[in-house]
Design a protein around this motif. Sequence first.
Motif, short mmCIF file in Angstrom:
data_model
loop_
_atom_site.label_atom_id
_atom_site.label_comp_id
_atom_site.label_asym_id
_atom_site.label_seq_id
_atom_site.Cartn_x
_atom_site.Cartn_y
_atom_site.Cartn_z
N ALA A 187 -10.60 -2.83 -0.36
CA ALA A 187 -10.16 -2.49 -1.71
C ALA A 187 -11.24 -2.81 -2.73
N ARG A 204 -13.91 -0.16 -2.83
CA ARG A 204 -13.49 1.05 -3.53
C ARG A 204 -13.54 0.85 -5.03
N THR A 221 0.43 11.31 -8.18
CA THR A 221 1.15 11.42 -9.45
C THR A 221 0.84 12.72 -10.17
N SER A 277 0.83 -1.20 0.00
CA SER A 277 0.00 0.00 0.00
C SER A 277 0.87 1.26 0.00
N GLN A 323 -1.09 -3.07 -4.28
CA GLN A 323 -0.57 -3.86 -5.38
C GLN A 323 -1.12 -5.29 -5.33
N THR A 329 -3.01 3.40 -3.10
CA THR A 329 -2.96 2.32 -4.09
C THR A 329 -2.42 1.08 -3.41
#
Length: 547
Positions: free
Chosen positions: A484, A487, A345, A340, A516, A514
């Motif tokens: 997750a 969301r 960005t 996490s 993975q 985010t």
Amino acid sequence: RRVNCTVQDNKTGRILRIDAHQDALYRVLMKQRTCPQNALAFRALLQQEGLTLNPSMVANRGFHNPFPAGSFSFFEAVTGTFDKEKLDFGDFFFGHFTAAATNSAAGSSALVPQQAPTPNNLLLESVVWDPRKQMFNFYEIRGSGEGGTWFYRGDSLDILKDITNVHRNNNPSQLLFGEVALGGARLRCSGCHMNGGPIMKELAAPHDSWWRQERQLPLAGLLIAPELTPIMSNLVDSSRFSGWVQQGNQKLALSQLYWQERGKRTFQEQLRPLFCEQEVNLASDLLPLDGPSPMVAAPAGLFLNECLLSASLKDCLKVPAPQIPVAKQIYEQSLMNFDSLFLDTQAGGARPTDQIDGDHAFESPVKAYGDMLLVNRMIDDGLIDEEFAVDVLAVDMTRPMFSAQRCGLLGLVPNRPLTGWRKQFEKSLETSKRPGAQELLANLRDPKRSAAFHRARARSILEKVQVNATQLSFAVDGYVRLLAERRIAVFNDQISQHPQGQIFEPDFRLIFPTLQLLQKNQQEIAYGGVPGQFWLNPDNGMVELAP
């Protein structure tokens, strides 16, 4: 007197008549020889008219991320008396935005208004009550290249029309939002304000990423531009602001004219906020993750509909939902298992921080206050009763949001609430092979499956989750995976398919970290999978691959 201030109609492109609307915003503008062309000029005009501005503030890129974009939003509630008419809290809101500007000579950065008149730049958005219509009007100022142009985008009724096909669209050639004859949606606002009134996703405490008196937003050394100083020095706590948003929604739900128009829609459209979702709220741990507490907490709405835990559906709009304590160390380890990272960005490429989560743990989408407000109004009107509503909410109970089973049953609801609609609906359930049809039929027909029965079952499931969270560290991995998935489901759902915007504003707001991939049995399984791939097993309170 000649009026030079003009507002362009979104539907026709024509200039609106001086008497087109009766809301306070429009009447203020119609008194002017020239229009205020940005948010700051509009603020000054409202104050000149003797109105009071009550601003609040939200960090668009997360609580800890004032750089590099300097992206914050101000949302202001307008109160006072105009033309002998009192504006209540909840009647009039407008929003505008900020950016960061760097003074290379001084070597410093400042928080400045984002009010450049570049073509189509959004300078202001507003939702305001029209006492003649008894519903809300939506306005914007957009940059014209030289200044700002005022647009009337539509009203609460236009939103009802825009969302006609949402969760009811079985024809791929049919538009999901709006109508073919209009070339699409009537207004951008229908992508978020699906219940027709003001919204605030972080409606419940702790109002994550909003300004609070006891936890003010960090600016990381950004200087405040002089134009913003009067706003920053008068910020109101987000807990107060959220109450005003609720008041606005309540006013619309109680409007007889709006309710009459809503009653002309199909019965499926009227019942949609019960079976499906129209808006979304967020819930989380009440305490900040970087605080001293060794515990965090998950909101009950992550696991099931919070309203199934209250004594009545009305109580759930007033009483805070319970939370599930989890050891912070176990939660943070679970986040690290999923790699996490709260990563921004925007503006200059990836800027990783040492954060593995947002400001509050377990930030989760939950059933919206606005949706349940409409459900309760339908119960008050006798359109449905509470037992029916609870029977529906109990279907696929551990998928409280975006349940394909529960929402898929909306298509079996008769289009008109004629006498005998309930029997017709049950007959459709009898013959349907849709998942969840037989469960709902049993809920409706079995006298043992009362609202009290469903509430007891919900409490039992939550108790199992609590035991697991306390005793089984690996269970928390499952709850993070479930989080997750919730969301992802919002972004994938039909409510997020508006071509002009969506509820979580992914290009504008940064809300979630985010995550993975998790290695398991030598197979990489996406952290949240495909929505519906994982579920909370009601028998043991564990997250598993869905059967």
